[in-house]
Write a protein that holds these residues in place. Structure first.
Motif, PDB file in Angstrom:
ATOM      1  N   THR A 168      15.487  62.041  59.951  1.00 15.90           N
ATOM      2  CA  THR A 168      15.987  63.007  60.931  1.00 15.90           C
ATOM      3  C   THR A 168      14.847  63.377  61.877  1.00 15.90           C
ATOM      4  N   ASN A 189      14.720  54.296  65.742  1.00 20.09           N
ATOM      5  CA  ASN A 189      16.085  53.810  65.607  1.00 20.09           C
ATOM      6  C   ASN A 189      16.185  52.569  64.724  1.00 20.09           C
ATOM      7  N   SER A 211      21.175  63.507  60.534  1.00 19.59           N
ATOM      8  CA  SER A 211      20.711  62.168  60.898  1.00 19.59           C
ATOM      9  C   SER A 211      21.622  61.504  61.916  1.00 19.59           C
ATOM     10  N   THR A 212      22.886  61.930  61.983  1.00 17.94           N
ATOM     11  CA  THR A 212      23.839  61.353  62.936  1.00 17.94           C
ATOM     12  C   THR A 212      24.087  62.247  64.145  1.00 17.94           C
ATOM     13  N   ILE A 252      23.655  62.906  67.365  1.00 14.26           N
ATOM     14  CA  ILE A 252      23.185  62.370  68.643  1.00 14.26           C
ATOM     15  C   ILE A 252      22.904  63.541  69.582  1.00 14.26           C
ATOM     16  N   GLY A 276      20.173  52.719  63.502  1.00 10.94           N
ATOM     17  CA  GLY A 276      21.232  53.473  64.147  1.00 10.94           C
ATOM     18  C   GLY A 276      21.958  52.587  65.146  1.00 10.94           C
ATOM     19  N   GLY A 281      17.352  58.480  64.786  1.00  9.43           N
ATOM     20  CA  GLY A 281      17.134  57.377  65.700  1.00  9.43           C
ATOM     21  C   GLY A 281      16.460  57.778  66.991  1.00  9.43           C
ATOM     22  N   VAL A 296      18.864  55.461  59.307  1.00 14.98           N
ATOM     23  CA  VAL A 296      18.967  56.562  60.273  1.00 14.98           C
ATOM     24  C   VAL A 296      20.317  56.476  60.954  1.00 14.98           C
ATOM     25  N   SER A 297      20.827  57.628  61.349  1.00 16.96           N
ATOM     26  CA  SER A 297      22.063  57.721  62.126  1.00 16.96           C
ATOM     27  C   SER A 297      23.205  57.012  61.409  1.00 16.96           C
ATOM     28  N   ASP A 325      19.453  63.515  65.217  1.00 19.27           N
ATOM     29  CA  ASP A 325      19.497  62.084  64.928  1.00 19.27           C
ATOM     30  C   ASP A 325      18.099  61.506  64.679  1.00 19.27           C
ATOM     31  N   ALA A 349      25.506  54.070  66.472  1.00 18.63           N
ATOM     32  CA  ALA A 349      26.833  54.673  66.683  1.00 18.63           C
ATOM     33  C   ALA A 349      27.921  53.774  66.098  1.00 18.63           C
TER      34      ALA A 349
END
Length: 281
Positions: free
Chosen positions: A136, A185, A159-160, A162, A25, A181, A53-54, A179, A27
């Motif tokens: 997740t 992460n 999974s994203t 945050i 992850g 992460g 992830v993420s 998330d 961002a």
């Protein structure tokens, strides 16, 4: 005529190649993975399985669906399109209002979901060309969950998600998920459980900002980052000695803003350079 036992053992084939790509992850820093992937593919290094992830899950599902340079080009177009179509609203008035009203997240997540719906190549993550694993975090237990099949849009949105920024998403197990992460992460343990012959780690995990660059959001996420960094250190200790590992890591001096999509193109270039350093040229 049967060969002696020791000759038969010598002729036994070794385990088939199993190169597992691990996409962390990070961002907006996930854009750097585009440059990393391009460099790897140009050097003939391709995955047999993908773990993400993420932001790494968003990149990972596209690569698992089609591990080709053409797909990397498509992925680059997607990231560059986000410069003008950010999935985060970033309106300070709306953000403060969300806090005061006790809402579960700053953003509704609708823009992110729309982008994922438009771009995801499969309805179910089990339909990718090579195995794809998305992580997740279950909101009610804090348990890390790995998905190998299931609704692609919902799993990727989860999974994203945050914590505090995007809303949790209900998945087929009935729980709300965030998330991946949060717990892992740089998901090395799950990758190692897949018995890889080679581990390729595309590490764009966020670093800590210097005091003069801190923002309200980055300060809120400091505890999360500290915990994630410690867990990542523990996961590296679990990687077997002798396993072929290629660790591609962003340098300390890279752009350190996590949510500014204006950095996208520069991050992609930084990803290329990071991969070239890791490969030794």
């Amino acid at each position: 005529m049967l060969l002696p036992g020791f000759l038969r053992r010598l002729r036994r084939p070794g385990p088939p190649p199993n190169t597992v790509f691990v996409l962390s992850g990070g961002a907006v820093r996930g854009a750097a993975q585009v440059g990393m992937l391009r460099t790897l593919f140009e050097q003939g290094i391709f995955p047999d399985q993908v773990v993400g992830v993420s932001a790494g899950a968003l990149n990972g599902i596209l690569i698992a669906h089609s591990p080709t340079l053409d797909q990397v080009g498509d992925l680059e177009e997607i990231w560059c399109s986000l410069v003008d179509k950010s999935p985060m609203k970033g309106n300070i008035v709306r953000t403060v209002g969300s806090i005061l009203r006790g809402k579960p997240s700053f953003d509704s997540g609708q823009k992110l979901r729309q982008i994922i719906e438009e771009r995801v190549p499969v309805a179910d993550i089990g339909e990718t060309s090579i195995p794809f694993h998305a992580g997740t975090t279950a909101a009610s237990t804090g348990r890390l969950c790995w998905w190998h099949s299931g609704p692609a849009v919902d799993i990727l949105c989860a999974s994203t998600a945050i914590p505090g920024v995007f809303p949790a998403v209900q998945l087929p197990d009935g729980d709300m998920h965030l998330d991946g992460g949060v717990i892992s992460n740089v998901p090395l343990r799950h990758a190692v459980s897949l018995r890889p012959t080679q581990l390729v780690v595309l590490d764009v995990a966020s670093r800590f900002l210097s005091p003069e660059k801190q923002t309200a959001l980055s300060l809120m996420l400091t505890g999360f980052r500290a915990a994630a960094a410690e867990l990542t250190r523990q996961e590296w200790q679990d990687v077997p000695i002798g396993l072929d590992v290629l660790h591609i890591e962003m340098p300390p001096e890279d752009p350190d803003v996590d949510y500014d999509f204006d950095d996208t193109r520069h991050l992609i270039v930084q990803g290329v350079r990071a991969a070239e350093r890791a490969l030794g040229y």
